[in-house]
Design a protein around this motif. Structure first.
Motif, PDB file in Angstrom:
ATOM      1  N   UNK A 143       0.816  -1.222   0.000  1.00  0.00           N
ATOM      2  CA  UNK A 143       0.000   0.000   0.000  1.00  0.00           C
ATOM      3  C   UNK A 143       0.847   1.269   0.000  1.00  0.00           C
ATOM      4  N   UNK A 169       3.263   3.296  -4.573  1.00  0.00           N
ATOM      5  CA  UNK A 169       2.271   3.672  -5.588  1.00  0.00           C
ATOM      6  C   UNK A 169       0.869   3.179  -5.201  1.00  0.00           C
ATOM      7  N   UNK A 170       0.616   2.969  -3.908  1.00  0.00           N
ATOM      8  CA  UNK A 170      -0.677   2.486  -3.443  1.00  0.00           C
ATOM      9  C   UNK A 170      -1.456   3.595  -2.749  1.00  0.00           C
ATOM     10  N   UNK A 171      -2.318   3.208  -1.822  1.00  0.00           N
ATOM     11  CA  UNK A 171      -3.253   4.159  -1.224  1.00  0.00           C
ATOM     12  C   UNK A 171      -2.781   4.746   0.113  1.00  0.00           C
ATOM     13  N   UNK A 207       7.721   6.099   0.859  1.00  0.00           N
ATOM     14  CA  UNK A 207       8.177   5.608  -0.454  1.00  0.00           C
ATOM     15  C   UNK A 207       7.015   5.479  -1.445  1.00  0.00           C
ATOM     16  N   UNK A 208       6.117   6.455  -1.368  1.00  0.00           N
ATOM     17  CA  UNK A 208       4.951   6.475  -2.268  1.00  0.00           C
ATOM     18  C   UNK A 208       5.312   6.861  -3.692  1.00  0.00           C
ATOM     19  N   UNK A 266       1.951  11.112  -3.755  1.00  0.00           N
ATOM     20  CA  UNK A 266       1.975  10.453  -5.061  1.00  0.00           C
ATOM     21  C   UNK A 266       1.733  11.481  -6.159  1.00  0.00           C
TER      22      UNK A 266
END
Lengths: 241, 241
Positions: free
Chosen positions: A81, A84-86, B123-124, B237
């Motif tokens: 998550x 590149x998740x939520x 680490x988004x 993000x």
């Protein structure tokens, strides 16, 4: 309480115990419908809020709203998550709320790790993740990262490598990396890792087949030491064997 | 058969179902003693081959030898076996054997993902892993990667950041990154993620406290957009919220 849960690449086996427990502890499950389908066996008797792609803000806003009523909510991401998740979006939304909403990030196996295990050991040394989607990131930033990462001889994992709307991004990315990546550099392609239609393909940088790649594919480009052995890609850690 | 298993950062909850099943299917468990201790409840009735640090080649050679007798062997890595773990070494050793030895890599939650979940969502966006250990990698290569990764504005996760033998590596790394990383860039420090003595500390690049860091610590340096909110680090993000 909001659990932001990474369910791993797709199979139940790649879920963590914590992810399964957090889903079981939740009264409401929120997520993109493809991911909801992947965990159907855990959510039979639960309320489900699902919608389509590109509706991330709506989905997470709804989760925050439900959590404020006192319910436990699970927000589902594939992979991890926090990658590149939520996780970021939920925390950003919660940070703007006056009412305190507890959030627990439940980590998972991200797509690059799942794909790497299928390919052999391609990310055994320093590597990076670059998303080729320019929906949220200017393309110039992506280009700069590709160039510097290739110059640094990182193993490079490409997320969101190719979609119908941006079919040329991947070939552009390879052109940029070609300044530093030798034509013989191994490239691993894994589609739908851990899911029913899993496919694996290994080639070299010069022989890259862009048409094999879509949005559910992970592309891993090796470093200067990476080699192919039979149907595996191995990046040595540096041990003398 | 050799299962090369990533057990996650340390707690049972962060293990995948596949990792637990693979350990249960194994007759012999091979690993560094600290990691063997972390999974003691799963290996009560099993033969265990454990030894100390820096004996990776002996350990994996032994695993290959046992597998050749027809037994199922589990080689244990912390985190993910394919990220600075034992996956590459086992595959390299097996590739040199005349006798066919089956190997299955079982992915896990790597340290950066475990630490990130504790820190919030650092680490988004695009990130890289760099190990600061020069036991197996020339220091010049590490320096070049640090510089280019900072220039590329990656979130940077530092593995093996500091040991008694190389207490200066981390401060040298910060000096190199300082050419591109602003002094206000958030830095997250997590020690023993998911283990009994877990510690979390958040500071900025300019106020980095190197003495908090040892070999079981993960250091995550943000990108230009990363911010601190209360006790969390968030890298957006790119959604407009």
């Amino acid at each position: 309480m909001i659990y932001v849960i990474g369910i791993g690449p797709g199979s139940k086996e790649m879920m963590t115990l914590e992810a399964i427990n957090a889903i079981e502890n939740s009264e409401v499950i929120v997520g993109y419908k493809t991911y909801i389908n992947l965990i159907h066996e855990f959510i039979k008797d639960k309320e489900v809020v699902q919608n389509g792609m590109r509706q991330e803000i709506d989905r997470c806003t709804e989760a925050v709203k439900i959590a404020k009523t006192g319910k436990n909510v699970a927000v589902i991401s594939s992979g991890d998550a926090g990658i590149y998740g939520m996780a970021g979006l939920v925390l950003e939304l919660v940070s703007k709320e006056e009412q305190k909403v507890e959030v627990k990030i439940v980590p998972g196996v991200t797509a690059s790790i799942g794909a790497a295990a299928i390919l052999g050991a391609p990310i055994m040394h320093d590597f990076c993740h670059i998303s080729l989607s320019d929906l949220l990131t200017p393309w110039e930033v992506i280009e700069k990262r590709l160039k510097l990462a290739a110059d640094a001889d990182f193993v490079i994992c490409l997320y969101n490598p190719r979609s119908k709307g941006r079919s040329e991004h991947l070939s552009k990315a390879f052109k940029i990396m070609s300044e530093f990546k030798d034509g013989k550099t191994p490239v691993g392609i894994v589609k739908d890792a851990g899911r029913e239609n899993e496919e694996k393909f290994i080639c070299t940088f010069d022989n890259m087949d862009f048409d094999r790649v879509d949005m559910t594919t992970m592309v891993i480009v090796g470093n200067k030491s990476t080699f192919i052995h039979e149907d595996l890609i191995i990046t040595p850690r540096g041990y003398t064997v």
